[in-house]
Scaffold this motif. Structure first.
Motif, PDB file in Angstrom:
ATOM      1  N   PHE A   1       0.828  -1.203   0.000  1.00  0.00           N
ATOM      2  CA  PHE A   1       0.000   0.000   0.000  1.00  0.00           C
ATOM      3  C   PHE A   1       0.866   1.258   0.000  1.00  0.00           C
ATOM      4  CE2 PHE A   1      -2.206   3.395   2.299  1.00  0.00           C
ATOM      5  CZ  PHE A   1      -3.318   3.555   1.486  1.00  0.00           C
ATOM      6  N   PHE A   2       1.834   1.332   0.918  1.00  0.00           N
ATOM      7  CA  PHE A   2       2.647   2.537   1.030  1.00  0.00           C
ATOM      8  C   PHE A   2       3.592   2.710  -0.155  1.00  0.00           C
ATOM      9  CE2 PHE A   2       1.352   2.192   5.521  1.00  0.00           C
ATOM     10  CZ  PHE A   2       0.733   3.433   5.616  1.00  0.00           C
TER      11      PHE A   2
ATOM     12  N   ALA B   1      -7.205  10.642  -4.857  1.00  0.00           N
ATOM     13  CA  ALA B   1      -6.061  11.535  -4.653  1.00  0.00           C
ATOM     14  C   ALA B   1      -6.118  12.730  -5.603  1.00  0.00           C
ATOM     15  CB  ALA B   1      -4.752  10.773  -4.853  1.00  0.00           C
TER      16      ALA B   1
ATOM     17  N   ILE C   1       2.131   9.073  -5.868  1.00  0.00           N
ATOM     18  CA  ILE C   1       2.223  10.507  -5.585  1.00  0.00           C
ATOM     19  C   ILE C   1       3.280  11.151  -6.486  1.00  0.00           C
ATOM     20  CG2 ILE C   1       3.023  12.183  -3.857  1.00  0.00           C
ATOM     21  CD1 ILE C   1       1.626  10.366  -1.741  1.00  0.00           C
TER      22      ILE C   1
ATOM     23  N   LEU D   1      -7.838   4.676  -5.268  1.00  0.00           N
ATOM     24  CA  LEU D   1      -6.973   5.515  -4.440  1.00  0.00           C
ATOM     25  C   LEU D   1      -6.523   6.765  -5.199  1.00  0.00           C
ATOM     26  CD1 LEU D   1      -5.239   5.925  -1.851  1.00  0.00           C
ATOM     27  CD2 LEU D   1      -3.462   4.573  -2.999  1.00  0.00           C
ATOM     28  N   PHE D   2      -6.094   6.579  -6.463  1.00  0.00           N
ATOM     29  CA  PHE D   2      -5.550   7.715  -7.210  1.00  0.00           C
ATOM     30  C   PHE D   2      -6.625   8.563  -7.885  1.00  0.00           C
ATOM     31  CE2 PHE D   2      -1.793   4.997  -6.718  1.00  0.00           C
ATOM     32  CZ  PHE D   2      -1.098   5.874  -5.899  1.00  0.00           C
TER      33      PHE D   2
ATOM     34  N   THR E   1       2.883   1.671  -3.225  1.00  0.00           N
ATOM     35  CA  THR E   1       1.977   2.125  -4.281  1.00  0.00           C
ATOM     36  C   THR E   1       1.650   3.602  -4.101  1.00  0.00           C
ATOM     37  OG1 THR E   1       0.996  -0.082  -4.434  1.00  0.00           O
ATOM     38  CG2 THR E   1      -0.284   1.739  -5.356  1.00  0.00           C
ATOM     39  N   LEU E   2       1.371   3.996  -2.872  1.00  0.00           N
ATOM     40  CA  LEU E   2       1.033   5.386  -2.578  1.00  0.00           C
ATOM     41  C   LEU E   2       2.198   6.321  -2.906  1.00  0.00           C
ATOM     42  CD1 LEU E   2      -1.106   7.310  -1.416  1.00  0.00           C
ATOM     43  CD2 LEU E   2      -0.129   6.878   0.842  1.00  0.00           C
TER      44      LEU E   2
END
Length: 192
Positions: free
Chosen positions: A63-64, A154, A71, A150-151, A66-67
């Motif tokens: 998860f992190f 975002a 970003i 998620l994105f 990918t995040l």
């Protein structure tokens, strides 16, 4: 009341704080999850959707990673699409982080047309969010689906900016605001 900005006539200053953009972006997650999650669940089943979401969130290293990668790509896509239209190319793009809100940013230092500014604002949400989510619905990939969700979320601040841009046509130039999330609408003297 029109002002001037570096010898340019300001029509309107349309901004919001990073904190406000983060709040609005967070509020978009529920509709985004429903928009992509319902068709996915109808095709691949609720259990597949639910299990995929749990695995995506609980595998913290995945998860992190990918995040973080997302970003960097998100801001890079903003910068790349704006730089295409800048006289000085990528040299006209500044990247950074507003540490108070942990909000990364790409800032374009040159004026852009409304269409150019919209394209640069929209592309991260499209390329990292919407397209992966649609592909995931067709192929049944939950990792791709939740990454896309998620994105898309975002890109909430970008979605809000695009909403605010809807009333401006090609007779205006845009200047990315140097300190806030938003833009400055300038009179396009070349079309006067």
């Amino acid at each position: 009341m029109n002002q001037t900005f570096e010898n340019e006539e300001i029509i309107e200053n349309v901004t919001m704080s990073a904190g406000k953009a983060n709040v609005y972006g967070s509020l978009l997650f529920v509709p985004i999850i429903l928009f992509f999650g319902v068709p996915f669940s109808l095709i691949w089943g609720w259990d597949t959707f639910k299990l995929g979401g749990i695995q995506f969130i609980t595998k913290s290293s995945t998860f992190f990673t990918t995040l973080l990668i997302g970003i960097i790509l998100h801001e890079g896509i903003h910068g790349l699409f704006w730089a295409i239209y800048c006289k000085n190319g990528i040299k006209s793009i500044k990247f950074g982080v507003k540490w108070e809100y942990l909000t990364p940013f790409a800032h374009c230092k040159e004026n852009l047309t409304v269409k150019q500014y919209k394209l640069g604002a929209a592309m991260p949400g499209i390329l990292l969010g919407i397209l992966p989510s649609i592909i995931a619905i067709f192929i049944g990939n939950t990792w791709l689906l939740f990454g896309g969700i998620l994105f898309t979320g975002a890109a909430g601040g970008d979605i809000l900016i695009l909403w605010k841009l809807r009333k401006y046509d090609s007779k205006f130039l845009m200047k990315d605001h140097p300190n806030e999330i938003g833009f400055i609408v300038l009179k396009n003297n070349s079309h006067s």
